[in-house]
Write an enzyme that holds these catalytic residues in place. Structure first.
Site, PDB file in Angstrom:
ATOM      1  N   SER A  68       0.952  -1.144   0.187  1.00 47.23           N
ATOM      2  CA  SER A  68      -0.080  -0.331   0.111  1.00 47.23           C
ATOM      3  C   SER A  68       0.783   1.211  -0.049  1.00 47.23           C
ATOM      4  CB  SER A  68      -1.078   0.111   1.569  1.00 47.23           C
ATOM      5  OG  SER A  68      -2.138   0.688   1.243  1.00 47.23           O
ATOM      6  N   ASP A 284      -2.811   6.260  -3.223  1.00 46.31           N
ATOM      7  CA  ASP A 284      -1.709   5.831  -2.008  1.00 46.31           C
ATOM      8  C   ASP A 284      -1.545   4.509  -3.499  1.00 46.31           C
ATOM      9  OD1 ASP A 284      -3.338   3.945  -1.385  1.00 46.31           O
ATOM     10  OD2 ASP A 284      -2.779   3.165   0.428  1.00 46.31           O
ATOM     11  N   ASP A 286      -1.376   1.811  -3.069  1.00 42.82           N
ATOM     12  CA  ASP A 286      -2.221   0.175  -4.434  1.00 42.82           C
ATOM     13  C   ASP A 286      -4.151   1.054  -4.494  1.00 42.82           C
ATOM     14  OD1 ASP A 286      -3.169   0.809  -1.394  1.00 42.82           O
ATOM     15  OD2 ASP A 286      -3.890  -1.684  -0.998  1.00 42.82           O
ATOM     16  N   GLU A 378     -11.490   6.724   6.749  1.00 46.23           N
ATOM     17  CA  GLU A 378     -10.212   7.196   8.420  1.00 46.23           C
ATOM     18  C   GLU A 378      -9.730   8.145   7.445  1.00 46.23           C
ATOM     19  OE1 GLU A 378      -7.804   3.006   9.755  1.00 46.23           O
ATOM     20  OE2 GLU A 378      -8.861   2.981   7.877  1.00 46.23           O
ATOM     21  N   ASN A 380      -6.858   9.553   7.205  1.00 42.20           N
ATOM     22  CA  ASN A 380      -5.967   9.175   6.222  1.00 42.20           C
ATOM     23  C   ASN A 380      -6.414   8.510   4.317  1.00 42.20           C
ATOM     24  OD1 ASN A 380      -7.188   6.029   5.582  1.00 42.20           O
ATOM     25  ND2 ASN A 380      -5.575   5.410   7.315  1.00 42.20           N
ATOM     26  N   PRO A 504       0.620   1.774  18.711  1.00 40.88           N
ATOM     27  CA  PRO A 504       1.283   0.257  18.141  1.00 40.88           C
ATOM     28  C   PRO A 504       0.639   1.195  17.036  1.00 40.88           C
ATOM     29  CG  PRO A 504      -0.229  -0.490  19.253  1.00 40.88           C
ATOM     30  CD  PRO A 504      -0.318   0.432  19.548  1.00 40.88           C
ATOM     31  N   GLY A 506      -0.237  -1.075  13.038  1.00 40.79           N
ATOM     32  CA  GLY A 506      -1.296  -1.928  12.766  1.00 40.79           C
ATOM     33  C   GLY A 506      -0.140  -1.934  10.946  1.00 40.79           C
ATOM     34  N   THR A 507       0.763  -1.390  10.515  1.00 41.84           N
ATOM     35  CA  THR A 507       1.322  -1.816   9.963  1.00 41.84           C
ATOM     36  C   THR A 507       3.138  -1.261   9.318  1.00 41.84           C
ATOM     37  OG1 THR A 507       0.854   0.216   8.421  1.00 41.84           O
ATOM     38  CG2 THR A 507      -0.809  -1.031   7.956  1.00 41.84           C
TER      39      THR A 507
END
Length: 568
Positions: A68, A284, A286, A378, A380, A504, A506-507
């Site tokens: 991504s 982005d 992908d 989101e 983002n 934290p 996730g990616t």
């Protein structure tokens, strides 16, 4: 029941040994790390995809090889369940266990245990459709994935190089083919036909919009946007930028949705190309995230992120439902995460129900399914709109009593075809935004004026163990490390209208720090390179974000001598 073909699995597995001293974790976006370390993971995911299909009586499972918005050296893989949705949560743990089996024998033992634990009939057929993005590591990783298919005798369909949303579309289209719930033609062309056909109906009779600039992040979205443009014809002129998909090192580099969101500025190569007032957007790597923006007459940059998209789209759909005479039967709701700007939450909450959930598509998607029409985005730029099966049936059967109701009803029906309801889809969302702007006769300025964003800042802190950071309350508060949340609370109280949280990633192997505040202050003799836009004012939130990041850095045991300057 038949038994697993252990000898065949062993032969293939031995060719894809797990690297020592490396732990893999199936997270929000599947497995994602340096592409050079993923050979064994890809093979094992191939086998797991087959077992998942067998467990679901031979339904087709999707496998997407992508990282991504991550840097080009990264890569990853995720599984897609039959309806085009994310992998069932309980299977994330199975994926992690299989990926971390240290040897072939341990891998085979784990496979056998999985088959018995979830009662998989190995004699069932297994079907998979898979695809990858444009990363140079993709072909080798796909070859390892294909070995997993061969080891289990899986019927596999290669969808080639395509976007993540198109792969999700294909999974659902394949599994619903020939049924009353048919999602569309199960081909990439079928995807373009579906979206472009609905878009043309929705803008029929409207004034043709000015050209839209699309930053394709030098990723696979460039291929898809070019093909989509052919199907759209003259209905909307598209200007594609950052389309160098075969040039090494440029994927997501100083371009793309993540760059725009995190730096809050134009991709550098668009600075001299974008005219004042012209609409532009970034995909982005992908093409599952979307970020809009524009420049004003003075050249000042204005970002229209996922929160702004949610506000625009949700209000439009609420109006259509009311105009169709269905507002007493169909309820619209919005789902956000803690990253949503406080101003957007206030704006939306005054108009319709809003729910906050932990970060991650699976949480947003699941919560959105509880509404008749669920809008989730989101900040983002990743999101979509879900129309429940009952709602789609209601739209199909509803008999309007006036021409105005009929028009609104047709618009809603066409929206169900325009919107990729399987996952966030930058190209589908882009067309959705363009429909609303066309209907409202909005420029970026009018859209942006729906509400004023609170100044905000997102900072990444590299840590040795992101799993040491645990959260609660939809990720808005830290549970561990112990005492860190109290120190963050004390710091936030010093800033007017301040809000900050730590979670934290996730990616990535990082911790993310988000902060926002409602107060700006005259620059105090300091040069802040991260000030929003080109303002001559220091945004208090910049300082807040970096101070919270400093607390995280210290907690994670960072070397004080190498403490980043911005934290000081």
């Amino acid at each position: 029941m038949s038994k697993l073909p252990f000898q065949t699995l062993k032969a293939f597995s031995d060719a894809h040994p797990k690297p020592s001293n490396r732990h893999f974790q199936y997270g929000t976006a599947g497995f994602r790390t340096l592409g050079s370390t993923l050979d064994s993971v890809m093979f094992r995911v191939g086998v797991l995809a087959g077992l998942r299909s067998k467990r679901l009586d031979g339904k087709t499972i999707g496998v997407m090889v992508t990282a991504s918005h991550n840097p080009e050296q990264d890569n990853g893989v995720k599984l897609v369940d039959p309806r085009g949705e994310m992998l069932e949560a309980s299977w994330e743990g199975h994926a992690t266990v299989l990926a971390n089996a240290a040897t072939t024998d341990e891998f085979l033992t784990a496979l056998d245990a999985l088959v018995k634990a979830v009662k998989i009939d190995v004699s069932k057929p297994a079907r998979v459709v898979y695809a990858r993005d444009t990363r140079s590591s993709g072909p080798a990783l796909v070859a390892a994935l294909e070995d997993g298919f061969k080891a289990l005798g899986i019927e596999a369909r290669d969808a080639g190089v395509t976007t993540t949303p198109i792969l999700h579309y294909l999974v659902k289209a394949i599994n619903t083919k020939g049924t009353p719930e048919s999602y569309g033609e199960d081909s990439e062309d079928g995807y373009y036909k579906k979206l472009s056909g609905a878009f043309k109906k929705l803008v029929a009779g409207k004034t043709e919009p000015e050209p839209l600039v699309i930053d394709c992040a030098n990723g696979v979205g460039a291929h898809a946007a070019a093909k989509l443009a052919e199907y759209l014809g003259n209905s909307i002129p598209l200007v594609l930028e950052n389309i160098a998909t075969s040039t090494p090192g440029v994927l997501n580099e100083s371009c793309g949705a993540d760059y725009v969101k995190t730096t809050q500025r134009l991709p550098p190569n668009l600075v001299d190309k974008l005219k004042p007032g012209q609409r532009a957007c970034s995909l982005d790597g992908d093409a599952d995230r979307l970020m809009y923006y524009y420049l004003d007459e003075r050249g000042h940059f204005y970002m229209l992120d996922g929160d702004k998209i949610a506000a625009l789209v949700a209000a439009f759909i609420v109006d259509l439902v009311r105009l169709a005479g269905l507002d007493s039967e169909i309820k619209v709701g919005v789902v956000q995460t803690a990253y949503a700007n406080g101003a957007s939450t206030k704006y939306l909450s005054e108009r319709l129900p809003v729910k906050c959930v932990p970060t991650g598509v699976k949480h947003l998607h699941h919560a959105a399914e509880h509404y008749n029409i669920g809008v989730y985005f989101e900040a983002n730029g990743h999101g979509t709109v879900l129309f429940s099966p009952t709602t789609q049936e209601k739209l199909a059967k509803h008999e309007p009593s006036t021409p105005a109701q009929s028009t609104a009803l047709n618009h809603l029906i066409n929206l169900t075809q325009l919107i990729n309801q399987t996952v966030g889809d930058a190209l589908s969302d882009m067309l959705l935004v363009e429909v609303v702007l066309t209907h409202k006769s909005y420029s970026g300025v009018e859209w942006n004026s729906l509400y004023a964003d609170l100044p905000n800042r997102l900072v990444k802190v590299v840590v040795s163990d992101r799993n040491a950071f645990r959260t609660e309350d939809a990720e808005r508060r830290l549970v561990s490390p112990h005492g860190l949340q109290t120190r963050i609370d004390e710091l936030v109280r010093r800033y007017g209208g301040g809000r900050s949280f730590v979670r934290p990633s996730g990616t990535e192997d990082v911790v993310r720090v988000y902060a926002e505040a409602s107060v700006r202050s005259q620059a105090d003799g300091k040069d802040y390179p991260h000030v929003i836009g080109t303002s001559t004012y220091v945004v208090f939130v910049t300082e807040l974000a970096f101070r919270v990041a400093g607390l995280v850095y210290d907690e994670a045991g960072g070397d004080p001598s190498r403490r980043p300057k911005e934290f000081l």
